[in-house]
Scaffold this active site. Sequence first.
Site, mmCIF file in Angstrom:
data_model
loop_
_atom_site.group_PDB
_atom_site.id
_atom_site.type_symbol
_atom_site.label_atom_id
_atom_site.label_comp_id
_atom_site.label_asym_id
_atom_site.label_seq_id
_atom_site.Cartn_x
_atom_site.Cartn_y
_atom_site.Cartn_z
ATOM 1 N N CYS A 192 -118.026 -2.932 -38.114
ATOM 2 C CA CYS A 192 -119.373 -2.697 -38.661
ATOM 3 C C CYS A 192 -120.087 -4.032 -38.917
ATOM 4 C CB CYS A 192 -119.220 -1.866 -39.932
ATOM 5 S SG CYS A 192 -120.674 -0.966 -40.439
ATOM 6 N N HIS A 193 -120.590 -4.244 -40.152
ATOM 7 C CA HIS A 193 -121.280 -5.493 -40.476
ATOM 8 C C HIS A 193 -120.323 -6.668 -40.612
ATOM 9 C CE1 HIS A 193 -124.554 -2.719 -41.283
ATOM 10 N NE2 HIS A 193 -125.370 -3.750 -41.301
ATOM 11 N N GLY A 194 -119.023 -6.425 -40.474
ATOM 12 C CA GLY A 194 -118.077 -7.539 -40.491
ATOM 13 C C GLY A 194 -118.420 -8.570 -39.428
#
Lengths: 174, 174, 174, 174, 174, 174
Positions: free
Chosen positions: F101-103
């Site tokens: 994801c936003h990682g």
Amino acid sequence: MKALIVTTDGFEDSELTYPYYRLQEAGLDVALATPAGESVVGKIGEEMDADLAISDASEDEYDLLVVPGGHAPENLRLEAEEAVDLVREFDASDKPIASVCHGAQLLISADVLEGREATGYWSIRVDIENAGATFVDEECVVDDNLITARYPDDLPAWLSAVLERVEAQPAAAD
Amino acid sequence: MKALIVTTDGFEDSELTYPYYRLQEAGLDVALATPAGESVVGKIGEEMDADLAISDASEDEYDLLVVPGGHAPENLRLEAEEAVDLVREFDASDKPIASVCHGAQLLISADVLEGREATGYWSIRVDIENAGATFVDEECVVDDNLITARYPDDLPAWLSAVLERVEAQPAAAD
Amino acid sequence: MKALIVTTDGFEDSELTYPYYRLQEAGLDVALATPAGESVVGKIGEEMDADLAISDASEDEYDLLVVPGGHAPENLRLEAEEAVDLVREFDASDKPIASVCHGAQLLISADVLEGREATGYWSIRVDIENAGATFVDEECVVDDNLITARYPDDLPAWLSAVLERVEAQPAAAD
Amino acid sequence: MKALIVTTDGFEDSELTYPYYRLQEAGLDVALATPAGESVVGKIGEEMDADLAISDASEDEYDLLVVPGGHAPENLRLEAEEAVDLVREFDASDKPIASVCHGAQLLISADVLEGREATGYWSIRVDIENAGATFVDEECVVDDNLITARYPDDLPAWLSAVLERVEAQPAAAD
Amino acid sequence: MKALIVTTDGFEDSELTYPYYRLQEAGLDVALATPAGESVVGKIGEEMDADLAISDASEDEYDLLVVPGGHAPENLRLEAEEAVDLVREFDASDKPIASVCHGAQLLISADVLEGREATGYWSIRVDIENAGATFVDEECVVDDNLITARYPDDLPAWLSAVLERVEAQPAAAD
Amino acid sequence: MKALIVTTDGFEDSELTYPYYRLQEAGLDVALATPAGESVVGKIGEEMDADLAISDASEDEYDLLVVPGGHAPENLRLEAEEAVDLVREFDASDKPIASVCHGAQLLISADVLEGREATGYWSIRVDIENAGATFVDEECVVDDNLITARYPDDLPAWLSAVLERVEAQPAAAD
């Protein structure tokens, strides 16, 4: 020019943030006073840092007093009576006092509404009238130094009237 | 004997649940009226189902009117003017009206406080006085049919006085 | 003069309310556009009604495009690609585009930052730079029609620059 | 006469506030005991100050033990085993124990239900039966000193039975 | 191989998401059943879509039954008795039943714990014992087809045991 | 084998809990690092205790770096630049870096995506591409040591690929 905003937890969020940023945009120094100088949280959740405690604010250092609404004005009645004194002193000095929504409750407590025209949130209309004022159902009511409005949608008209009044007067302490 | 509780969203939770269950325990029929007969949610979060809409409630069918506090009374001023009419009618019939905390705001709106002794939450003391009442800072103030209290800790004294009055009078409609 | 604000759920509350009321105070017509014209809720909780759906907004009817921050700009990337098109069209017409905080993410999506100076919230500085812009860490950065700011405390400087630009240009459609 | 209420975070709000105020109204001294004497917050959000820690409460100083429901009884099983001891001691002394809803879980832990009639929230009926009780689906079940109820709507019948029992016995310590 | 998870609102979030994704990673088809096939929300707030209603799930189509904890198992006792039937049927067919935390409450309701070793959240230890089981305070307890664990930190040991058992048996319906 | 998870407040709940428990189940030691070693709270509300401060974590002690998504990666950009350094060091050592994801925002900040294939949440696709990567819209993208996924539903495929890679390499420090 310096403006003082007095409030506490439970303020109506945009009724604090709008004048807070708008008066800065107009070039005023803006100080936010809360009961003990603590950070406060609005009815919806906005967090604002304070600049000073209400008891440390002197009327003679400011050109304008702003009283946002929400649950804060009723809370101030119990938490910081000095806020009521400030309203009385600004009125005695004929300096502008700008209240919106429930902010008028502080004007009631200060007993400055007798014989004046004013407005506020509709649910406290009877309390404003019982305090001796004529309630006017308009977006912004100006009675000499008292500049009152009803709710967030009145913010543009209210600030416009506030700045007109502030810019027409000489600065306070500077 | 029948009791009518009038409220809306934002009621102070225990100020509604306590008389709601307590009056049932004393053997009264208890009806909860809200603006449109809808379920309501307290300031803290208690959900309560309503029995009827405020506009469908007739004073002549009840022996007691209860007005809990919280944000509800101010909301009622705007959402259900019939609640104000009910206060006026109960007072005209000399039937007991029991308000606690901000419930007194409905008594202000109904203009029934002139020359009376009453109490309520401290933050609206000035509004109660401006309505013509003598504010008495006690846990329960009884002035003829007006039985007022200040906040949740006054619930025991308040309900005790309410029941004493109710049991001293003949039933309404039955 | 007409301003168009594009946003969706998750907007940074004061970054929407401040330009919304401030542009009205300056005399502009302000229209709030959301993906389907629905009401939206801010990151903190402010609720705002919309005037139209983003897909129904035409660049040629407005003089100014405003993009508040918060989580809304990233949501818009997925929920309403037309918002990205609007940025591209306002830029092609050299009309002012005012973004604050994460609002710059919509400018990245529209690919209008190549070779421009801009600012935004510090946590997306690398994304702004990767989009070809020179990131300037100042309260308000004006590069021709792009007027960008970093966070709520920049609102006064940002709106001041926005209004200066808007008032210097002829009105759009009227 | 003195009543002891034992609870912790997660109590069903009205199941604590109702007996708390009602027993005061009936003239009893009411003490609220929590695991460490700390303030507690109900499932819905009601905040209540405590009078003492559960480990500081002695059965011989009280005439009545009250166990409200919600998530609190299960929490007490882990946080304050002394609450379980108190149930056992009140039962051994044949003093009234009043539980409502999940309050019965503390009676299960204390192993006082074997061969008794009792009630509680329907979702733990099997646990009450496995503890040796006959589950009776009525608003209030009295089996000698055990006075149990199911949920908030049973509060009037429950408190009525509790007070009948308390008033029929001599006071404890006084 | 197919796994069936039964739950409802109030599930302990990671106790549902962990087996949900983990069993998929191991190659199983995973179906989530809720009382009416509706989406459910965890105790903390995770939202999960359901695949079917519990009453539409047949034991003979699945190789494994999973019962997450939280408040969901107690809610299931009232909202979906078919969940209890499923536990009984899986046990009668000697198919693996994996419960964690309060999931054991469904095993109590199904009356499958008599003479078995099992574990669960400590606060319901007495209820597990009253149902006839020997409570073992270990991270994962395997008694033939019953694979029980205590709380989220036991998830790794629990799933490891679950998969070992599932992979040792022939697939159900396929 | 040892895995290091770096995150802070606002993580996507299951994107942290799933690898946290899953890697333990696979036999790895798992350490959770937060900016100052403090407990953190997820976007939905899951609370997790940390094992160490990010600045105390050395790449040479771990075999795997995991970066969950949500708001945490953007927060880390400002709160803990050492997290960005760790990404760079793991990549320089060709050790596996797993983001979901936003990682991927942390990979952008570390400037390790140039010329690589990667994926992430769709709303930051443009930012991933501007960082020089080829965005691949698949549930798990493996480019040498970079193992990226898009959102919670990709967790099974992602962890499966992560473990395949980890098990194929020699352990780090042991």
